[in-house]
Design a protein around this motif. Sequence first.
Motif, PDB file in Angstrom:
ATOM      1  N   PRO A   3      21.124   4.993  53.387  1.00  0.00           N
ATOM      2  CA  PRO A   3      19.705   4.610  53.427  1.00  0.00           C
ATOM      3  C   PRO A   3      19.144   4.724  54.846  1.00  0.00           C
ATOM      4  O   PRO A   3      19.810   4.363  55.823  1.00  0.00           O
ATOM      5  N   LYS A   4      17.946   5.202  54.959  1.00  0.00           N
ATOM      6  CA  LYS A   4      17.303   5.316  56.263  1.00  0.00           C
ATOM      7  C   LYS A   4      16.631   3.994  56.623  1.00  0.00           C
ATOM      8  O   LYS A   4      16.258   3.213  55.738  1.00  0.00           O
ATOM      9  N   PRO A   5      16.476   3.743  57.916  1.00  0.00           N
ATOM     10  CA  PRO A   5      15.887   2.471  58.354  1.00  0.00           C
ATOM     11  C   PRO A   5      14.517   2.228  57.719  1.00  0.00           C
ATOM     12  O   PRO A   5      13.696   3.145  57.588  1.00  0.00           O
ATOM     13  N   GLY A   6      14.294   0.981  57.320  1.00  0.00           N
ATOM     14  CA  GLY A   6      13.004   0.602  56.767  1.00  0.00           C
ATOM     15  C   GLY A   6      12.811   0.949  55.319  1.00  0.00           C
ATOM     16  O   GLY A   6      11.693   0.853  54.799  1.00  0.00           O
ATOM     17  N   THR A   7      13.877   1.378  54.627  1.00  0.00           N
ATOM     18  CA  THR A   7      13.751   1.741  53.215  1.00  0.00           C
ATOM     19  C   THR A   7      14.642   0.848  52.368  1.00  0.00           C
ATOM     20  O   THR A   7      15.561   0.201  52.872  1.00  0.00           O
ATOM     21  N   ASP A   8      14.384   0.827  51.076  1.00  0.00           N
ATOM     22  CA  ASP A   8      15.141   0.015  50.138  1.00  0.00           C
ATOM     23  C   ASP A   8      16.446   0.727  49.782  1.00  0.00           C
ATOM     24  O   ASP A   8      16.422   1.817  49.194  1.00  0.00           O
ATOM     25  N   PRO A   9      17.601   0.159  50.099  1.00  0.00           N
ATOM     26  CA  PRO A   9      18.875   0.820  49.781  1.00  0.00           C
ATOM     27  C   PRO A   9      19.064   1.089  48.294  1.00  0.00           C
ATOM     28  O   PRO A   9      19.824   1.990  47.917  1.00  0.00           O
TER      29      PRO A   9
ATOM     30  N   ASP B 250      13.888  11.895  40.826  1.00  0.00           N
ATOM     31  CA  ASP B 250      12.581  12.394  41.238  1.00  0.00           C
ATOM     32  C   ASP B 250      11.769  11.290  41.937  1.00  0.00           C
ATOM     33  O   ASP B 250      11.585  10.203  41.393  1.00  0.00           O
ATOM     34  N   GLY B 251      11.312  11.587  43.151  1.00  0.00           N
ATOM     35  CA  GLY B 251      10.469  10.652  43.881  1.00  0.00           C
ATOM     36  C   GLY B 251      11.201   9.644  44.727  1.00  0.00           C
ATOM     37  O   GLY B 251      10.573   8.966  45.553  1.00  0.00           O
ATOM     38  N   TRP B 252      12.527   9.511  44.556  1.00  0.00           N
ATOM     39  CA  TRP B 252      13.276   8.577  45.389  1.00  0.00           C
ATOM     40  C   TRP B 252      13.386   9.144  46.812  1.00  0.00           C
ATOM     41  O   TRP B 252      13.326  10.374  47.016  1.00  0.00           O
ATOM     42  N   PRO B 253      13.547   8.271  47.812  1.00  0.00           N
ATOM     43  CA  PRO B 253      13.537   8.748  49.204  1.00  0.00           C
ATOM     44  C   PRO B 253      14.568   9.832  49.497  1.00  0.00           C
ATOM     45  O   PRO B 253      14.291  10.764  50.258  1.00  0.00           O
ATOM     46  N   ASN B 254      15.775   9.708  48.908  1.00  0.00           N
ATOM     47  CA  ASN B 254      16.790  10.724  49.213  1.00  0.00           C
ATOM     48  C   ASN B 254      16.416  12.089  48.647  1.00  0.00           C
ATOM     49  O   ASN B 254      16.697  13.125  49.260  1.00  0.00           O
ATOM     50  N   GLN B 255      15.782  12.098  47.472  1.00  0.00           N
ATOM     51  CA  GLN B 255      15.354  13.370  46.879  1.00  0.00           C
ATOM     52  C   GLN B 255      14.257  14.010  47.724  1.00  0.00           C
ATOM     53  O   GLN B 255      14.280  15.224  47.991  1.00  0.00           O
ATOM     54  N   GLN B 256      13.327  13.196  48.205  1.00  0.00           N
ATOM     55  CA  GLN B 256      12.237  13.724  49.031  1.00  0.00           C
ATOM     56  C   GLN B 256      12.734  14.119  50.417  1.00  0.00           C
ATOM     57  O   GLN B 256      12.298  15.129  50.985  1.00  0.00           O
ATOM     58  N   TRP B 257      13.661  13.318  50.952  1.00  0.00           N
ATOM     59  CA  TRP B 257      14.209  13.604  52.280  1.00  0.00           C
ATOM     60  C   TRP B 257      14.906  14.959  52.319  1.00  0.00           C
ATOM     61  O   TRP B 257      14.746  15.725  53.268  1.00  0.00           O
ATOM     62  N   ALA B 258      15.698  15.261  51.293  1.00  0.00           N
ATOM     63  CA  ALA B 258      16.433  16.529  51.287  1.00  0.00           C
ATOM     64  C   ALA B 258      15.494  17.716  51.394  1.00  0.00           C
ATOM     65  O   ALA B 258      15.772  18.684  52.124  1.00  0.00           O
ATOM     66  N   LEU B 259      14.385  17.667  50.689  1.00  0.00           N
ATOM     67  CA  LEU B 259      13.417  18.765  50.725  1.00  0.00           C
ATOM     68  C   LEU B 259      12.638  18.779  52.039  1.00  0.00           C
ATOM     69  O   LEU B 259      12.424  19.844  52.639  1.00  0.00           O
ATOM     70  N   ALA B 260      12.232  17.590  52.500  1.00  0.00           N
ATOM     71  CA  ALA B 260      11.445  17.512  53.730  1.00  0.00           C
ATOM     72  C   ALA B 260      12.263  17.956  54.938  1.00  0.00           C
ATOM     73  O   ALA B 260      11.767  18.670  55.818  1.00  0.00           O
TER      74      ALA B 260
END
Length: 395
Positions: free
Chosen positions: A295-301, A325-335
Motif C-alpha cells: 500500500p502507498k502512503p495515505g491510502t487504505d491497505p 477495477d478502480g482500486w489504487p493498485n490497478q490504477q497505479w500500474a497503468l499510471a
Amino acid sequence: MLRIGLTGGMGAGKSTAARLLVERGAVLIDSDVIAREVVAPGTEGLAALVEAFGSGILAADGSLDRPALAARAFADDEARTTLNGIVHPLVGRRTSELFAAAPADAVVVQDIPLLVENGLGAMMNLVVVVVADVETRVHRLEQFRDISREDALARIKAQATDDQRRAAADVLLDNAGDTAGLELQVDALWEHRLVPFERNLRDRIRAPRGEVQLVGPDPTWAEQAQRLIARLAVVCGAEARRIDHIGSTAVPGLPAKDVLDIQVTVADLAAADGLRESLEAAGFPRIEEYTTDDPKPGTDPAVWGKRIHVNADPGRAANVHVRVDGWPNQQWALAFRDWLRADPAAREEYLAVKQKAETAAAGLTGESAVQAYLDVKTPWFDEVYPRVLASRERP
C-alpha cells in the motif's frame, strides 16, 4: 495436455517439423488430413456437399473432385459460405474427438496451414512457425511438388507474410538449411521447452526462475505481451474488463528483467478467485505470495489486494496480476507505466533504482532474489507515488 499450433508457409518445411516432433513423442493432429477425411466417400460431409453443389463435384470413382468443387464453391460469397458451413463444423468436431482421445500428458501438435490467417494462435499454449526464405521455398515446391515458379510465387503471395507469421510465433524454426539443422532445433525445443512446459502445466506449477538480472530492451516484448494478452482474453472472457501490458517491459527503450507483466482487470476479488481454475488449466498457475500489493502512503491497505498468476512456460517468464477495477493498485500500474513512457527523466531515475536493486539481489535465486529486489524498489515507489498521480491528472 499441451496444445501446440504448428504452421508455416508453403515449402517452409512444416510437415518435416511435424514428423520430427512426432518422432520425439508428440501427438499430431493434421488439419489438412482431417479436411480430406471428413469429405471422403461415404461420409456425411461428402453427402452434404453433393446436396449443396450437385453430383458434378464427384469424380468417376465417387470421390470428391476438388477442382470441380472449387469452381462452384468459390464462384461467389454465398457459395463459399455454404462450403464453410458444411466443412468447418465437421473439421471442428473431428479435431475435438482427436484431442479427447489423446493422453492427458500429451504434447499435441496441431498442424494448421492457415493458423495465422485465421487468427487461431490465441487458442494454443504455444505457436511454432517454420520459416525459410522465399527462394528456398520456391525451389522446394518446384523440385518436390512439381509446382511451377510462377504458381509457387502466386500461392506464397496469397498466404500470410513472413512478418505476420513472425509476429504470431512464440517459437521460430529456421529451415533454410538441411534437415539435420532443423532436427537440432526441434531437439532443443522438445527437451528444453515442450516437455517441461507440459509437465508444469499438468502439475500446475511455475517454471523455475534464476537470478534477477536486467537485460537490454527487447523490441519484441510488446508483441510477446500481445500474444499472452490474446490467450488470457480467451481464458477470462467477459470477466476481464481490460487486459494490459504493464511494468518495465511495456516501456520502450527501458532495460528490464526479461519478465512480462500483464494486468487483468476484474470487477472484484471474487471474480479474480473465480478465474483461478481456468487460468491454471491454461498454463498460468496461481502463487500465494504477494496477494497484496504494497500500500502507498495515505491510502487504505484494504484496497491493495490482488491475485497473481505466473507462466508455466519455461521459455517465457510472465506475471499475471489480477486486480480490481478502480482500486489504487490497478490504477497505479497503468499510471506508472504511462509516466515512464512519457518522461525520459523518470525512466533514467527508475533505471538507477533498478540497477541498485539488481545489485542487492545478486547471487540470490527464487523468492529470496525477488524480495531483495523489491526491498530496494518499494521505498522509491512510495516516494514517487504522488508524482505519478499528479502526472496523470495533468491534461
